[in-house]
Every structure is written in C-alpha cells, then in structure tokens.
Design a protein around this motif. Structure first.
Motif, PDB file in Angstrom:
ATOM      1  N   LEU A  12      17.066  17.830  -0.358  1.00  0.00           N
ATOM      2  CA  LEU A  12      15.731  18.265  -0.770  1.00  0.00           C
ATOM      3  C   LEU A  12      15.796  18.846  -2.170  1.00  0.00           C
ATOM      4  O   LEU A  12      16.767  19.509  -2.521  1.00  0.00           O
ATOM      5  CB  LEU A  12      15.209  19.348   0.177  1.00  0.00           C
ATOM      6  N   LYS A  13      14.747  18.609  -2.949  1.00  0.00           N
ATOM      7  CA  LYS A  13      14.671  19.281  -4.240  1.00  0.00           C
ATOM      8  C   LYS A  13      14.114  20.681  -4.003  1.00  0.00           C
ATOM      9  O   LYS A  13      13.494  20.959  -2.960  1.00  0.00           O
ATOM     10  CB  LYS A  13      13.832  18.485  -5.232  1.00  0.00           C
ATOM     11  N   LYS A  71      10.768   1.531   3.898  1.00  0.00           N
ATOM     12  CA  LYS A  71      10.055   1.451   2.622  1.00  0.00           C
ATOM     13  C   LYS A  71       8.803   2.324   2.668  1.00  0.00           C
ATOM     14  O   LYS A  71       8.547   3.106   1.755  1.00  0.00           O
ATOM     15  CB  LYS A  71       9.685   0.014   2.277  1.00  0.00           C
ATOM     16  N   TRP A  72       8.036   2.223   3.732  1.00  0.00           N
ATOM     17  CA  TRP A  72       6.821   3.025   3.900  1.00  0.00           C
ATOM     18  C   TRP A  72       7.162   4.521   3.881  1.00  0.00           C
ATOM     19  O   TRP A  72       6.541   5.311   3.169  1.00  0.00           O
ATOM     20  CB  TRP A  72       6.153   2.624   5.214  1.00  0.00           C
ATOM     21  N   PHE A  73       8.152   4.912   4.670  1.00  0.00           N
ATOM     22  CA  PHE A  73       8.554   6.308   4.808  1.00  0.00           C
ATOM     23  C   PHE A  73       9.099   6.848   3.488  1.00  0.00           C
ATOM     24  O   PHE A  73       8.705   7.917   3.028  1.00  0.00           O
ATOM     25  CB  PHE A  73       9.607   6.408   5.914  1.00  0.00           C
ATOM     26  N   ARG A  74       9.991   6.116   2.872  1.00  0.00           N
ATOM     27  CA  ARG A  74      10.627   6.561   1.630  1.00  0.00           C
ATOM     28  C   ARG A  74       9.595   6.772   0.519  1.00  0.00           C
ATOM     29  O   ARG A  74       9.685   7.737  -0.235  1.00  0.00           O
ATOM     30  CB  ARG A  74      11.677   5.530   1.208  1.00  0.00           C
ATOM     31  N   ASP A  75       8.608   5.893   0.457  1.00  0.00           N
ATOM     32  CA  ASP A  75       7.563   6.049  -0.562  1.00  0.00           C
ATOM     33  C   ASP A  75       6.779   7.346  -0.369  1.00  0.00           C
ATOM     34  O   ASP A  75       6.308   7.931  -1.334  1.00  0.00           O
ATOM     35  CB  ASP A  75       6.603   4.856  -0.549  1.00  0.00           C
ATOM     36  N   LYS A  76       6.658   7.810   0.861  1.00  0.00           N
ATOM     37  CA  LYS A  76       5.897   9.032   1.147  1.00  0.00           C
ATOM     38  C   LYS A  76       6.678  10.313   0.853  1.00  0.00           C
ATOM     39  O   LYS A  76       6.084  11.338   0.529  1.00  0.00           O
ATOM     40  CB  LYS A  76       5.420   9.029   2.590  1.00  0.00           C
ATOM     41  N   ILE A  77       8.006  10.277   0.989  1.00  0.00           N
ATOM     42  CA  ILE A  77       8.803  11.502   0.832  1.00  0.00           C
ATOM     43  C   ILE A  77       9.589  11.560  -0.475  1.00  0.00           C
ATOM     44  O   ILE A  77      10.210  12.572  -0.774  1.00  0.00           O
ATOM     45  CB  ILE A  77       9.777  11.687   2.017  1.00  0.00           C
ATOM     46  N   ARG A  78       9.536  10.492  -1.240  1.00  0.00           N
ATOM     47  CA  ARG A  78      10.357  10.373  -2.457  1.00  0.00           C
ATOM     48  C   ARG A  78      10.176  11.550  -3.425  1.00  0.00           C
ATOM     49  O   ARG A  78      11.116  11.949  -4.092  1.00  0.00           O
ATOM     50  CB  ARG A  78      10.009   9.067  -3.155  1.00  0.00           C
ATOM     51  N   TRP A  79       8.987  12.127  -3.485  1.00  0.00           N
ATOM     52  CA  TRP A  79       8.725  13.180  -4.473  1.00  0.00           C
ATOM     53  C   TRP A  79       9.505  14.468  -4.199  1.00  0.00           C
ATOM     54  O   TRP A  79       9.730  15.270  -5.087  1.00  0.00           O
ATOM     55  CB  TRP A  79       7.229  13.455  -4.608  1.00  0.00           C
ATOM     56  N   TYR A  80       9.938  14.691  -2.962  1.00  0.00           N
ATOM     57  CA  TYR A  80      10.716  15.903  -2.689  1.00  0.00           C
ATOM     58  C   TYR A  80      12.064  15.641  -2.020  1.00  0.00           C
ATOM     59  O   TYR A  80      12.828  16.573  -1.778  1.00  0.00           O
ATOM     60  CB  TYR A  80       9.893  16.916  -1.876  1.00  0.00           C
TER      61      TYR A  80
END
Length: 92
Positions: A12-13, A71-80
């Motif tokens: 996590l960032k 792909k769907w999941f990663r796109d949603k959580i990528r920002w943190y």
C-alpha cells in the motif's frame, strides 16, 4: 475441473486520512460488484517475513475468469496499491 488458488501479496502507498476514507468507500463498491466466478477467501493485514503490507486469498475454477477479474480489480485499486505479487496454486 481444477480449483485455482491465488495468493496476492500487496503493498500500500502511504495514504492521507481523506484517501483512506476514499479507499474504504471504493472497497465497499468493489465488494458489491464482485463477480461470483472469483471467490474471495480472505483479506489479511501484515505479511510478516515479506516486504508486503498484506495478502488476499481468492479461488476460481477458471483461469480465464480470474484474468478478466484481475484487470477489472487492478484498475480499481491501482491508485493506492502500487505493487502486487501473485502466487497461483492448484487446490488438491
């Protein structure tokens, strides 16, 4: 048909209080949209002995379904979640 097990280690960032609240709200949205082909077994804080903050365990009978989900999941959580490492196994 085999059951695939996915151990997904994540980092996590550092989040501000506002970002933490946004992440919580988005996680609730993700849970409501979660596809039935991929079962969430658990989300675990801390992954002692690794450089990761925790891990998620999932199962699926279809690697294709998991790939679409990921792909769907990663796109949603990528920002943190800047980094993940996935270990895939077959359940006996």
């Amino acid at each position: 048909m085999p059951t695939y097990v996915f151990l997904i280690f994540y980092k996590l960032k550092q989040l501000t209080d506002e970002e933490e609240e946004r992440a919580r709200r988005e996680w609730e949205d993700i849970m409501e949209e979660w596809p039935p082909e991929v079962r969430l077994i658990g989300v675990y804080d801390h992954a002692w002995g690794t450089d990761y903050n925790g891990l998620i365990i999932m199962e699926s009978e279809s690697m294709d379904a998991f790939t679409r989900f990921w792909k769907w999941f990663r796109d949603k959580i990528r920002w943190y979640v800047p980094e993940t490492k996935t270990v895939i196994a077959l359940k006996r």
